[in-house]
Design a protein around this motif. Sequence first.
Motif, mmCIF file in Angstrom:
data_model
loop_
_atom_site.group_PDB
_atom_site.id
_atom_site.type_symbol
_atom_site.label_atom_id
_atom_site.label_comp_id
_atom_site.label_asym_id
_atom_site.label_seq_id
_atom_site.Cartn_x
_atom_site.Cartn_y
_atom_site.Cartn_z
ATOM 1 N N SER A 20 -7.967 4.881 -2.401
ATOM 2 C CA SER A 20 -7.215 3.715 -2.840
ATOM 3 C C SER A 20 -6.407 4.082 -4.077
ATOM 4 O O SER A 20 -6.732 5.032 -4.795
ATOM 5 C CB SER A 20 -8.160 2.559 -3.161
ATOM 6 N N VAL A 21 -5.346 3.312 -4.294
ATOM 7 C CA VAL A 21 -4.531 3.485 -5.497
ATOM 8 C C VAL A 21 -4.071 2.094 -5.911
ATOM 9 O O VAL A 21 -3.860 1.223 -5.060
ATOM 10 C CB VAL A 21 -3.339 4.435 -5.219
ATOM 11 N N SER A 22 -3.945 1.877 -7.206
ATOM 12 C CA SER A 22 -3.497 0.558 -7.665
ATOM 13 C C SER A 22 -2.062 0.292 -7.222
ATOM 14 O O SER A 22 -1.191 1.162 -7.335
ATOM 15 C CB SER A 22 -3.578 0.479 -9.189
ATOM 16 N N SER A 23 -1.807 -0.904 -6.748
ATOM 17 C CA SER A 23 -0.450 -1.286 -6.340
ATOM 18 C C SER A 23 0.504 -1.236 -7.537
ATOM 19 O O SER A 23 1.701 -0.991 -7.368
ATOM 20 C CB SER A 23 -0.443 -2.693 -5.759
ATOM 21 N N LEU A 24 -0.016 -1.467 -8.733
ATOM 22 C CA LEU A 24 0.828 -1.388 -9.927
ATOM 23 C C LEU A 24 1.202 0.064 -10.220
ATOM 24 O O LEU A 24 2.331 0.365 -10.609
ATOM 25 C CB LEU A 24 0.114 -2.019 -11.131
ATOM 26 N N PHE A 25 0.255 0.965 -9.979
ATOM 27 C CA PHE A 25 0.566 2.376 -10.185
ATOM 28 C C PHE A 25 1.666 2.831 -9.223
ATOM 29 O O PHE A 25 2.569 3.582 -9.597
ATOM 30 C CB PHE A 25 -0.690 3.250 -10.024
ATOM 31 N N VAL A 26 1.588 2.365 -7.992
ATOM 32 C CA VAL A 26 2.615 2.722 -6.999
ATOM 33 C C VAL A 26 3.992 2.290 -7.519
ATOM 34 O O VAL A 26 4.954 3.063 -7.481
ATOM 35 C CB VAL A 26 2.326 2.072 -5.632
ATOM 36 N N LEU A 27 4.074 1.080 -8.052
ATOM 37 C CA LEU A 27 5.360 0.605 -8.607
ATOM 38 C C LEU A 27 5.800 1.484 -9.778
ATOM 39 O O LEU A 27 6.979 1.811 -9.921
ATOM 40 C CB LEU A 27 5.238 -0.848 -9.076
ATOM 41 N N ALA A 28 4.830 1.899 -10.601
ATOM 42 C CA ALA A 28 5.149 2.672 -11.808
ATOM 43 C C ALA A 28 5.790 4.010 -11.471
ATOM 44 O O ALA A 28 6.617 4.520 -12.234
ATOM 45 C CB ALA A 28 3.885 2.882 -12.645
ATOM 46 N N VAL A 29 5.414 4.604 -10.342
ATOM 47 C CA VAL A 29 5.916 5.951 -10.022
ATOM 48 C C VAL A 29 7.022 5.937 -8.966
ATOM 49 O O VAL A 29 7.524 6.989 -8.569
ATOM 50 C CB VAL A 29 4.772 6.898 -9.576
ATOM 51 N N SER A 30 7.424 4.763 -8.519
ATOM 52 C CA SER A 30 8.380 4.700 -7.405
ATOM 53 C C SER A 30 9.817 4.981 -7.833
ATOM 54 O O SER A 30 10.654 5.321 -7.007
ATOM 55 C CB SER A 30 8.311 3.325 -6.721
ATOM 56 N N ASN A 31 10.130 4.829 -9.121
ATOM 57 C CA ASN A 31 11.515 5.019 -9.580
ATOM 58 C C ASN A 31 11.755 6.327 -10.319
ATOM 59 O O ASN A 31 12.811 6.494 -10.917
ATOM 60 C CB ASN A 31 11.926 3.859 -10.505
#
Lengths: 213, 340
Positions: A92-103
Amino acid sequence: MISLLLDTSNQALSVAVNRDGKMIAEINTNYKKTHSETLVDNIQKVLSIADIKKNHIDRIIVAKGPGSYTGVRIGITVAKMLAKQLNIPIYSVSSLFVLAVSNHITGNAVPLIDARRGHVYGAVYNIQEDDYTEVIAPAYIEFSTLAADIDEGVFLLNSQEKITIDIDEYTHVTPRISEAERYKKALKLEDADQLVPDYLRISEAERNWQNNQ
Amino acid sequence: MSKDIKILAIETSCDETAASVIQNGHEILSNVVVSQIDSHKRFGGVVPEVASRHHVEAITHVIDQALSDADLEPADLTAVAVTEGPGLIGALLIGINAAKTFAFVHDLPLVPVHHIAGHIYAAQLEKPLEFPLIALVVSGGHTELVYMKDHMSFEIIGETRDDAVGEAFDKVARVIDLPYPGGPHIDKLAQSGEDTFNFPRGLMKEDTFDFSFSGLKSAVINKLHNYNQKGIEVNKNDVAASFQASVTDVLTAKTFAALEKYDVENLIIAGGVAGNSEIRSRFRSMCIDKNINLQIPELKFCTDNAAMIGAAAYHLYNKDHLADLTLNGRNFIDIEEYAF
Ligand SMILES: Nc1ncnc2c1ncn2[C@@H]1O[C@H](COP(=O)(O)OP(=O)(O)OP(=O)(O)O)[C@@H](O)[C@H]1O
Ligand SMILES: [Mg+2]
């Protein structure tokens, strides 16, 4: 190693196949169509685009929340079932972390999910090229309180979702789940049977019930 | 290779997480039900968000258990079936997405099932259905008389205009301080009570197969309020017995009138309220008198379960009623449109 990655925590959907940590196919959408309808279908599509057979998947990586309760549950349910039925590990990974690294930004990233009534789900990560530090852990928090705690950083928010918080400047982001795998530290090995979403909030009914006790 | 049709069925429309393997529409190879009632009790009713959360916790366990109890591998299965609706949408989505993933991984056909069709087909777990038949569906959310001329053909000939029977049981139970769900508690109290109150029988005199239970519910509440104001102690057993007698009178009268009008000799009673002992025994003896072939499922197949979904799915599978991986849940589906 082949990873199948999924994030349906909010309005946007992101489903990807990575080989050895690098994306070979990814489907991203950012529109109002229920993930319940599209997720499994998109998994089939992304595997076919990547030309990967389902029994060649080595592991599942799923965004576990926070976000829309229903959205997160659909992602988690499908991920649990995939891991169990393919007999492979699940992370699992935090959905907020995914947003943090997407850009691909470096420095302080402040991913935000609007949670109404002045609140957000938010976190602060200091992102470097292949590593990161968690400055403020994911939380359900009043936006003004969180903002007051941040000296510098880039607010990240999906501009195509309804925004109710009072925010002037932010960068538009949608989740790109393929980007999360590089950050090994952010991935948590889970037991598929036990895995539940990270809602960050108990349900309203339980809150009321607790308050009445 | 055997031609046996083995269906893994999944049901999550309300507060039970259930999975079952049914062979040829009636042999129960496994039947697993995890009930959330203990969690919802504190709220006095099912809370949708809480139900959805519990389904996610239980879903993989329940499916594993159903397969291992049946001593089967996924490769032994013919199809996967799942409740498409009606029900709580967030709850339905868990079963549907689990079923779709299972079907996708194991390349199995996916059969969407109407929850109320499932309740009716619970009768098939005991013996094959005979047509034409009338089904009296009495559950937490439904009260209707359904005419079936053949498999998977449904015509609603009467339905409630307000509360469902189960809902009325649960509301009346609450006003006499019984825990949720109240139906079984009323049933129990009524056994040592008498019909002393003679509450109204809704729509009894009208020429319709429709039902109405809100008047009955209000009459019970008013009576209790009245007694309370006068400081008279009310005999709860008699309240329960009077309420239940009114319900049973209405259900039997409407059902037998429908059987006569439609010239039907086969009756099924389905849904959670079919577990009620007075309803069961009254229908049983009346059906003997009137030569009606009655089927009431065993208690555990009256309330929500996946075995009934597997029983209905057998016919849908044979009629090639399949869904693709974009199947979504629906909180309301007209059963009449669900005819194949
Ligand atoms: N012995 C009984 N006597 C009366 N009512 C009963 C009895 N046992 C269960 N019930 C009632 O049955 C209802 C639950 O039935 P069921 O599980 O079929 O309904 P549901 O699944 O919630 O609704 P639906 O199937 O319409 O969506 C509850 O209202 C409960 O009180
Ligand atoms: Mg039911």
